[in-house]
Write a protein that holds these residues in place. Structure first.
Motif, PDB file in Angstrom:
ATOM      1  N   ARG A  66      68.091  95.070   2.725  1.00 48.98           N
ATOM      2  CA  ARG A  66      69.018  94.160   2.054  1.00 48.98           C
ATOM      3  C   ARG A  66      70.214  93.835   2.947  1.00 48.98           C
ATOM      4  NH1 ARG A  66      70.681  97.094  -2.128  1.00 48.98           N
ATOM      5  NH2 ARG A  66      69.113  96.335  -3.596  1.00 48.98           N
ATOM      6  N   GLU A  67      70.827  94.870   3.554  1.00 42.58           N
ATOM      7  CA  GLU A  67      72.034  94.632   4.341  1.00 42.58           C
ATOM      8  C   GLU A  67      71.743  93.924   5.662  1.00 42.58           C
ATOM      9  OE1 GLU A  67      75.314  97.071   6.936  1.00 42.58           O
ATOM     10  OE2 GLU A  67      74.622  98.015   5.085  1.00 42.58           O
ATOM     11  N   LEU A  68      70.721  94.383   6.383  1.00 46.94           N
ATOM     12  CA  LEU A  68      70.500  93.886   7.734  1.00 46.94           C
ATOM     13  C   LEU A  68      69.620  92.647   7.803  1.00 46.94           C
ATOM     14  CD1 LEU A  68      70.048  97.225   9.720  1.00 46.94           C
ATOM     15  CD2 LEU A  68      72.146  95.959   9.202  1.00 46.94           C
ATOM     16  N   LEU A  69      68.721  92.488   6.824  1.00 46.91           N
ATOM     17  CA  LEU A  69      67.788  91.367   6.880  1.00 46.91           C
ATOM     18  C   LEU A  69      67.913  90.399   5.712  1.00 46.91           C
ATOM     19  CD1 LEU A  69      64.585  93.290   8.053  1.00 46.91           C
ATOM     20  CD2 LEU A  69      66.269  92.078   9.453  1.00 46.91           C
ATOM     21  N   GLY A  70      68.736  90.754   4.702  1.00 48.67           N
ATOM     22  CA  GLY A  70      68.959  89.852   3.581  1.00 48.67           C
ATOM     23  C   GLY A  70      67.765  89.683   2.672  1.00 48.67           C
ATOM     24  N   GLN A  71      66.890  90.692   2.616  1.00 50.72           N
ATOM     25  CA  GLN A  71      65.700  90.646   1.758  1.00 50.72           C
ATOM     26  C   GLN A  71      65.783  91.760   0.717  1.00 50.72           C
ATOM     27  OE1 GLN A  71      63.200  88.343   2.055  1.00 50.72           O
ATOM     28  NE2 GLN A  71      64.218  87.356   3.777  1.00 50.72           N
ATOM     29  N   ASP A  72      65.171  91.526  -0.429  1.00 49.52           N
ATOM     30  CA  ASP A  72      65.143  92.541  -1.489  1.00 49.52           C
ATOM     31  C   ASP A  72      63.745  93.129  -1.605  1.00 49.52           C
ATOM     32  OD1 ASP A  72      67.796  92.694  -2.556  1.00 49.52           O
ATOM     33  OD2 ASP A  72      67.502  90.694  -3.401  1.00 49.52           O
ATOM     34  N   LEU A  73      63.660  94.452  -1.554  1.00 50.68           N
ATOM     35  CA  LEU A  73      62.390  95.149  -1.701  1.00 50.68           C
ATOM     36  C   LEU A  73      62.216  95.621  -3.132  1.00 50.68           C
ATOM     37  CD1 LEU A  73      62.078  97.458   1.449  1.00 50.68           C
ATOM     38  CD2 LEU A  73      60.999  95.261   1.025  1.00 50.68           C
ATOM     39  N   ASN A  74      61.005  95.502  -3.645  1.00 51.46           N
ATOM     40  CA  ASN A  74      60.665  96.034  -4.960  1.00 51.46           C
ATOM     41  C   ASN A  74      60.107  97.434  -4.773  1.00 51.46           C
ATOM     42  OD1 ASN A  74      59.691  96.700  -7.471  1.00 51.46           O
ATOM     43  ND2 ASN A  74      58.585  94.782  -7.795  1.00 51.46           N
ATOM     44  N   LYS A  75      60.852  98.448  -5.231  1.00 50.11           N
ATOM     45  CA  LYS A  75      60.454  99.837  -5.056  1.00 50.11           C
ATOM     46  C   LYS A  75      59.814 100.436  -6.303  1.00 50.11           C
ATOM     47  CE  LYS A  75      61.577 101.134  -0.851  1.00 50.11           C
ATOM     48  NZ  LYS A  75      60.529 101.665   0.050  1.00 50.11           N
ATOM     49  N   GLN A  76      59.367  99.598  -7.217  1.00 47.54           N
ATOM     50  CA  GLN A  76      58.845 100.080  -8.494  1.00 47.54           C
ATOM     51  C   GLN A  76      57.639 101.006  -8.322  1.00 47.54           C
ATOM     52  OE1 GLN A  76      58.001  96.943 -11.250  1.00 47.54           O
ATOM     53  NE2 GLN A  76      57.519  98.313 -12.934  1.00 47.54           N
TER      54      GLN A  76
END
Length: 206
Positions: free
Chosen positions: A123-133
């Motif tokens: 999120r911080e370095l690449l601006g993407q959100d990961l789904n960790k569900q």
């Protein structure tokens, strides 16, 4: 971009470009020996991910996978290398190095936070959100569903990009050599874990 799913080994026709290869694992838990290795994920950064699933009772022969991971001329990228290389050493019988660990690099340069998980880094370095569900799902189930496959693939999808960003910060803070020394030590740290010193600092005075 495609996710390729394989049983017990990489096919001989699987193509990987030159350069570093991102690697991750999924297991039944966090204790090699007690918790079996279920999945190995790989990406060369070109957009495709390969997932190799091992069944209960597997002999973990996997000659093609072992040849790739055991190549001393190819850098392997991990997020938490200490666990991944330990469990692969235990089940596959190889030390998948030389290596680069994004979590270790993050701890050396993101000293303004104690949040060094892959989700936070991406999120911080690449601006993407990961789904960790699916992080705590049953990786030993008879079938790995689409949500699990996408989650597993996402764990290697961003490691090349993270390395680029973290290398810039390591250089900026004058910690590149220190980071490399840490990466070089991680195989020994994993072997100490497997030998029973996982909870002890053998370098401590007491």
């Amino acid at each position: 971009m495609a996710i390729h799913f394989h049983e017990e080994d990489l096919p001989s026709a699987a193509l990987f470009g030159p350069g570093p290869i991102a690697v991750d694992t999924e297991a039944m838990g966090l204790h090699p020996g007690r918790d079996r290795l279920c999945l190995v994920q790989l990406s060369d950064g070109s957009g495709d991910e390969h997932l190799v699933r091992f069944s209960p009772g597997s002999d973990y022969a996997a000659p093609n996978l072992k040849a790739l991971l055991g190549d001393q001329g190819r850098l392997k990228l991990y997020h938490f290398a200490r666990f991944d290389i330990a469990i692969m050493q235990y089940y596959l019988g190889i030390m998948a190095a030389p290596l680069y660990c994004t979590r270790t690099a993050s701890r050396l340069v993101r000293t303004y936070t104690d949040r060094h998980g892959l989700k936070e880094l991406v999120r911080e370095l690449l601006g993407q959100d990961l789904n960790k569900q699916q992080q705590t799902s049953d990786w030993g189930a008879p079938e790995i569903n689409d949500a699990q496959r996408d989650y597993a693939a996402s764990d290697v999808r961003y490691l090349h990009g993270l390395k680029e960003k973290l290398d810039q910060r390591l250089a900026r803070e004058g910690r590149t050599q220190l980071a490399q020394a840490c990466f070089d030590f991680l195989p020994a740290r994993a072997l100490l874990d497997l030998a029973g010193w996982d909870e002890q600092d053998i370098f401590a005075h007491v």
